[in-house]
Motif scaffolding. Structure first.
Motif, PDB file in Angstrom:
ATOM      1  N   VAL A 132      26.110 139.864  99.193  1.00  0.00           N
ATOM      2  CA  VAL A 132      25.336 139.175 100.228  1.00  0.00           C
ATOM      3  C   VAL A 132      24.284 138.258  99.601  1.00  0.00           C
ATOM      4  O   VAL A 132      24.094 137.109 100.046  1.00  0.00           O
ATOM      5  N   ILE A 133      23.618 138.727  98.567  1.00  0.00           N
ATOM      6  CA  ILE A 133      22.609 137.901  97.901  1.00  0.00           C
ATOM      7  C   ILE A 133      23.262 136.694  97.250  1.00  0.00           C
ATOM      8  O   ILE A 133      22.721 135.568  97.288  1.00  0.00           O
ATOM      9  N   ASN A 134      24.444 136.892  96.671  1.00  0.00           N
ATOM     10  CA  ASN A 134      25.156 135.771  96.059  1.00  0.00           C
ATOM     11  C   ASN A 134      25.556 134.741  97.110  1.00  0.00           C
ATOM     12  O   ASN A 134      25.484 133.523  96.867  1.00  0.00           O
ATOM     13  N   ASP A 135      25.969 135.208  98.295  1.00  0.00           N
ATOM     14  CA  ASP A 135      26.296 134.277  99.382  1.00  0.00           C
ATOM     15  C   ASP A 135      25.057 133.541  99.872  1.00  0.00           C
ATOM     16  O   ASP A 135      25.142 132.379 100.292  1.00  0.00           O
ATOM     17  N   TYR A 136      23.918 134.203  99.809  1.00  0.00           N
ATOM     18  CA  TYR A 136      22.663 133.562 100.222  1.00  0.00           C
ATOM     19  C   TYR A 136      22.259 132.467  99.223  1.00  0.00           C
ATOM     20  O   TYR A 136      21.781 131.399  99.626  1.00  0.00           O
ATOM     21  N   ILE A 137      22.497 132.734  97.948  1.00  0.00           N
ATOM     22  CA  ILE A 137      22.108 131.760  96.913  1.00  0.00           C
ATOM     23  C   ILE A 137      23.109 130.614  96.839  1.00  0.00           C
ATOM     24  O   ILE A 137      22.724 129.437  96.776  1.00  0.00           O
ATOM     25  N   PRO A 193      29.942 135.422 106.655  1.00  0.00           N
ATOM     26  CA  PRO A 193      29.371 134.528 105.637  1.00  0.00           C
ATOM     27  C   PRO A 193      28.382 133.530 106.235  1.00  0.00           C
ATOM     28  O   PRO A 193      28.318 133.337 107.459  1.00  0.00           O
ATOM     29  N   TYR A 194      27.657 132.930 105.352  1.00  0.00           N
ATOM     30  CA  TYR A 194      26.673 131.918 105.753  1.00  0.00           C
ATOM     31  C   TYR A 194      27.330 130.785 106.520  1.00  0.00           C
ATOM     32  O   TYR A 194      26.782 130.280 107.510  1.00  0.00           O
ATOM     33  N   GLN A 195      28.514 130.371 106.089  1.00  0.00           N
ATOM     34  CA  GLN A 195      29.162 129.190 106.674  1.00  0.00           C
ATOM     35  C   GLN A 195      29.646 129.422 108.101  1.00  0.00           C
ATOM     36  O   GLN A 195      29.944 128.458 108.808  1.00  0.00           O
ATOM     37  N   ALA A 196      29.723 130.678 108.541  1.00  0.00           N
ATOM     38  CA  ALA A 196      30.193 130.937 109.900  1.00  0.00           C
ATOM     39  C   ALA A 196      29.194 130.438 110.940  1.00  0.00           C
ATOM     40  O   ALA A 196      29.582 129.812 111.935  1.00  0.00           O
ATOM     41  N   PHE A 197      27.897 130.696 110.739  1.00  0.00           N
ATOM     42  CA  PHE A 197      26.871 130.290 111.694  1.00  0.00           C
ATOM     43  C   PHE A 197      25.734 129.516 111.033  1.00  0.00           C
ATOM     44  O   PHE A 197      24.691 129.312 111.650  1.00  0.00           O
ATOM     45  N   LYS A 198      25.944 129.118 109.783  1.00  0.00           N
ATOM     46  CA  LYS A 198      24.936 128.370 109.026  1.00  0.00           C
ATOM     47  C   LYS A 198      23.616 129.127 108.909  1.00  0.00           C
ATOM     48  O   LYS A 198      22.524 128.549 108.962  1.00  0.00           O
ATOM     49  N   THR A 199      23.721 130.437 108.756  1.00  0.00           N
ATOM     50  CA  THR A 199      22.540 131.266 108.548  1.00  0.00           C
ATOM     51  C   THR A 199      22.934 132.513 107.773  1.00  0.00           C
ATOM     52  O   THR A 199      24.043 133.034 107.938  1.00  0.00           O
ATOM     53  N   SER A 200      22.022 132.989 106.936  1.00  0.00           N
ATOM     54  CA  SER A 200      22.260 134.224 106.172  1.00  0.00           C
ATOM     55  C   SER A 200      21.579 135.424 106.800  1.00  0.00           C
ATOM     56  O   SER A 200      21.649 136.530 106.247  1.00  0.00           O
ATOM     57  N   ALA A 201      20.927 135.203 107.956  1.00  0.00           N
ATOM     58  CA  ALA A 201      20.187 136.307 108.585  1.00  0.00           C
ATOM     59  C   ALA A 201      21.119 137.449 109.001  1.00  0.00           C
ATOM     60  O   ALA A 201      20.745 138.623 108.933  1.00  0.00           O
ATOM     61  N   ILE A 202      22.360 137.110 109.396  1.00  0.00           N
ATOM     62  CA  ILE A 202      23.271 138.140 109.899  1.00  0.00           C
ATOM     63  C   ILE A 202      23.709 139.083 108.781  1.00  0.00           C
ATOM     64  O   ILE A 202      23.600 140.309 108.896  1.00  0.00           O
ATOM     65  N   ASN A 203      24.224 138.502 107.674  1.00  0.00           N
ATOM     66  CA  ASN A 203      24.697 139.402 106.610  1.00  0.00           C
ATOM     67  C   ASN A 203      23.547 140.076 105.867  1.00  0.00           C
ATOM     68  O   ASN A 203      23.698 141.177 105.334  1.00  0.00           O
TER      69      ASN A 203
END
Length: 300
Positions: A132-137, A193-203
């Motif tokens: 998750v952190i890697n997807d955020y970065i 993933p971030y690209q689904a809703f353009k936010t990392s808050a969910i994951n």
């Protein structure tokens, strides 16, 4: 032998193993013989006892572990305490007592569940956190993120059913079920993933929930030690405060069998007499009726 869940708090499960012993009535053409249990009012080891236990080499006194070594032949369960609960069931309608129950408290799980479930889940939580952190970065690596999420979810799916106790009646609202629900929800949120809703808050929320879910096994362990300690203290009290300060179950050098030359009524008493007695007999007490039929006499 009947097994009942006494406490289901993953990773530990405490069960009551109860043996119901009932003497049968016999009849012939002209007579009917009905059993009526007696209790030893001098030494309760005359009722139910653990045969002579050998002390470990170098020990001066008998320990509880010595008694467990004598009794324990189970691979799946461990004794909470080697001393049982004994209950006599008196039938007031027929005015006799043909049966008794002997109950041991046993525990399963423990370290085996830590090794097979808790530690792997901790590893999944750690790897999920890094994913998750890697997807955020760097949210560009979408295939790798989805592959990791699918691997974590499948691994958890194979382990989570082992957290549920197999019982005749399943309850919906339990801490174990809440733990399982938290794991599923957290992994589901972490897999977005971030690209689904353009936010990392969910994951990120899913990652945090996964770590929060470990609070429930920790609370269960605390509850387990509280309940087991209380059970042990209650039953140990029976063992060390029997009539005339004798053991309630373990036969030792102080135990003496009934001598037929002694008056019978000074050593034994019918359970019916205990039930109907207005005074308390040393070592026994009367409980409330069970299912409106049986009067229960237990050790006190």
């Amino acid at each position: 032998l009947d097994m009942y869940n006494h406490l289901d708090c993953f990773p530990f499960r405490v069960a009551k193993a109860t043996a119901h012993i009932e003497l049968s009535t016999t009849a012939s053409d002209t007579t009917r013989r009905r059993p009526n249990l007696l209790v030893d009012i001098v030494d309760r080891r005359g009722n139910v006892s653990i045969q002579e236990v050998k002390k470990a080499y170098g020990e001066e006194t008998l320990t509880e572990n010595d008694v467990i070594d004598k009794l324990d032949r189970s691979v799946q369960y461990d004794f909470v305490t080697p001393y049982p609960e004994v209950r006599y069931l008196y039938d007031p309608e027929k005015e006799y007592c043909p049966s008794l129950e002997i109950t041991f408290y046993v525990v399963s799980g423990g370290m085996s569940n830590f090794v097979s479930i808790i530690f792997p889940m901790f590893l999944i939580a750690s790897l999920n956190t890094m994913s998750v952190i890697n997807d955020y970065i760097s949210p560009q690596n979408l295939p790798g993120f989805i592959n990791n999420a699918a691997t974590f979810a499948l691994t958890a799916i194979f382990m989570l059913p082992n957290m549920m106790a197999k019982t005749a009646r399943q309850r919906l609202f339990t801490l174990n079920n809440l733990h399982i629900l938290l794991v599923f929800v957290s992994l589901s949120l972490s897999s977005i993933p971030y690209q689904a809703f353009k936010t990392s808050a969910i994951n990120l929320t899913g990652m945090v929930l996964f770590w929060v879910s470990f609070a429930l096994p920790i609370a269960n362990v605390i509850n387990y030690w509280r309940v087991v300690s209380k059970t042990r203290s209650q039953i140990r009290k029976l063992e060390t405060t029997g009539p005339q300060n004798r053991h309630s179950f373990v036969k030792d050098d102080n135990y003496s069998m009934w001598d037929p030359k002694q008056p019978f009524d000074q050593r034994f008493m019918l359970v019916e007499e205990l039930v109907n007695s207005r005074t308390t007999t040393a070592g026994y007490k009367k409980l409330e009726k069970r299912e409106g039929k049986f009067e229960v006499i237990v050790y006190a």
